[in-house]
Write an enzyme that holds these catalytic residues in place. Structure first.
Site, short mmCIF file in Angstrom:
data_model
loop_
_atom_site.label_atom_id
_atom_site.label_comp_id
_atom_site.label_asym_id
_atom_site.label_seq_id
_atom_site.Cartn_x
_atom_site.Cartn_y
_atom_site.Cartn_z
N HIS A 1 -7.33 -4.80 10.31
CA HIS A 1 -7.14 -4.61 8.86
C HIS A 1 -5.79 -5.14 8.40
O HIS A 1 -4.80 -5.07 9.14
CB HIS A 1 -7.33 -3.14 8.46
CG HIS A 1 -6.25 -2.20 8.87
ND1 HIS A 1 -6.40 -1.27 9.89
CD2 HIS A 1 -4.99 -2.00 8.39
CE1 HIS A 1 -5.30 -0.56 10.01
NE2 HIS A 1 -4.41 -0.99 9.12
N ASP B 1 0.82 -1.22 0.00
CA ASP B 1 0.00 0.00 0.00
C ASP B 1 0.85 1.27 0.00
O ASP B 1 2.07 1.21 0.19
CB ASP B 1 -0.96 0.00 1.20
CG ASP B 1 -0.30 -0.50 2.49
OD1 ASP B 1 0.95 -0.51 2.55
OD2 ASP B 1 -1.01 -0.87 3.44
N GLU C 1 -9.62 -1.72 5.45
CA GLU C 1 -10.29 -1.36 6.69
C GLU C 1 -11.53 -2.23 6.90
O GLU C 1 -11.99 -2.89 5.97
CB GLU C 1 -10.68 0.12 6.60
CG GLU C 1 -9.50 1.08 6.48
CD GLU C 1 -8.82 1.34 7.82
OE1 GLU C 1 -8.70 0.40 8.63
OE2 GLU C 1 -8.40 2.48 8.05
N ASP D 1 -7.66 -2.76 14.48
CA ASP D 1 -9.04 -3.10 14.09
C ASP D 1 -9.08 -4.30 13.14
O ASP D 1 -10.10 -4.58 12.51
CB ASP D 1 -9.73 -1.89 13.44
CG ASP D 1 -8.99 -1.38 12.21
OD1 ASP D 1 -7.98 -2.01 11.81
OD2 ASP D 1 -9.42 -0.37 11.62
C1 GLP Z 1 -0.87 0.39 8.52
C2 GLP Z 1 -0.43 -0.45 7.34
C3 GLP Z 1 -0.62 -1.92 7.60
C4 GLP Z 1 0.01 -2.29 8.93
C5 GLP Z 1 -0.66 -1.51 10.02
C6 GLP Z 1 -0.12 -1.83 11.41
O1 GLP Z 1 -2.24 0.58 8.57
N1 GLP Z 1 -1.12 -0.09 6.15
O2 GLP Z 1 -0.04 -2.66 6.54
O3 GLP Z 1 -0.12 -3.67 9.15
O4 GLP Z 1 -0.43 -0.13 9.78
O5 GLP Z 1 1.10 -1.20 11.60
P1 GLP Z 1 2.06 -1.44 12.81
O6 GLP Z 1 2.84 -2.65 12.46
O7 GLP Z 1 2.91 -0.21 12.83
O8 GLP Z 1 1.23 -1.62 14.02
#
Ligand code: GLP
Length: 263
Positions: free
Chosen positions: A143, A72, A148, A141
């Site tokens: 995702h 992404d 989402e 959440d």
């Molecule tokens: C963002 C990214 C996800 C990732 C999530 C959690 O939303 N788009 O790909 O898994 O954050 O991130 P973190 O690993 O920093 O908790």
């Protein structure tokens, strides 16, 4: 689904990196037949990237014949913006290993034509022969990538609007200022991720315990998009002990037992 439970963040990172190396080496990639890796950003995979760099420096793996597709990107951030996922990947992984620039694929959040960008991304994945191993993290959440809650479980690469909860969570990378966080993103879909031959999701920390519970013990539903992994024939969750806080004793014992002699 496999669930690998490790004591802490560092052991999750090491296990994940070693698994990626094992997969690449077993595949014996060549220029004509490269290994295709799907990659995430976020704080969770940082330890894995560090360990992959270590293993590369120790000559345990080469990325010469590896093709990557990131999950992404924020809309409106330039690759030079420190909060863009492109910048994150360059700093934390790409510039430290021998990936060929032409083998690196990331969605362009500065494009004028989102639909074309997303269509072309799906096409590029198909042309590469599909993703062999898609690695992901998870939001609190549930995702995966930026899919989402209430994203279609068959979704493809597209534009998504971020929820308030994700904007708040990600504001820690934007001077804790929610107004600086882009509200729209480009992301691969759940369907795109599920098409991979194998999917490995990393989940660490007590704040991800509810997401892990829904992902493993809950029903398959579009509220917790991680639950789509239950439909994948080769899904792996690698988590640390704090993330298992909301799992039943029975679930934890089952996976601890069945995985005790495995890689
Ligand atoms: C963002 C990214 C996800 C990732 C999530 C959690 O939303 N788009 O790909 O898994 O954050 O991130 P973190 O690993 O920093 O908790």
């Amino acid at each position: 689904m496999r669930v690998i439970i490790k004591p802490d963040y560092d052991t999750v990172a090491k296990w994940a990196a070693n698994y990626v190396v094992y997969r690449i080496n077993k595949f014996k990639p060549t220029p004509e037949h490269p290994f295709v890796l799907g990659l995430p950003t976020g704080s969770t995979p940082m330890g894995m990237y560090q360990e992959l760099i270590n293993l590369y420096q120790k000559r345990k793996v080469s990325f010469e014949n590896v093709v990557t597709f990131n999950m992404d990107e924020y809309i409106g951030l330039k690759p030079t913006d420190h909060q863009s996922y492109r910048f994150f990947m360059e700093e934390n992984f790409f510039k430290h290993v021998n990936l060929k620039p032409q083998n690196i694929h990331m969605l362009n959040g500065m494009t004028k034509d989102y639909e074309k960008e997303c269509r072309n991304y799906e096409k590029a994945i198909r042309q590469a022969g599909g993703v062999h191993l898609f690695i992901g993290g998870v939001g609190t959440d549930g995702h995966i990538a930026f899919n989402e809650p209430f994203s279609s479980l068959t979704s493809r690469t597209r534009v998504k609007t971020l929820t308030e909860s994700t904007i708040k969570a990600n504001s820690r990378f934007f001077d804790n200022d929610v107004s600086k966080v882009p509200t729209t993103v480009l992301t691969v879909g759940i369907g795109t991720i599920m098409d991979a031959a194998e999917v490995m999701i990393l989940i660490t920390g007590e704040n991800k315990a509810t997401a892990l519970k829904h992902g493993i013990e809950g029903s398959i539903n579009h509220v917790w998009t991680i639950s789509a992994l239950q439909m994948h024939p080769h899904g792996i969750i690698v988590c640390d002990k704090p993330a298992t806080k909301e799992l039943s004793e029975q679930t934890i014992n089952y996976f601890m037992d069945i995985e005790k002699n495995n890689f």
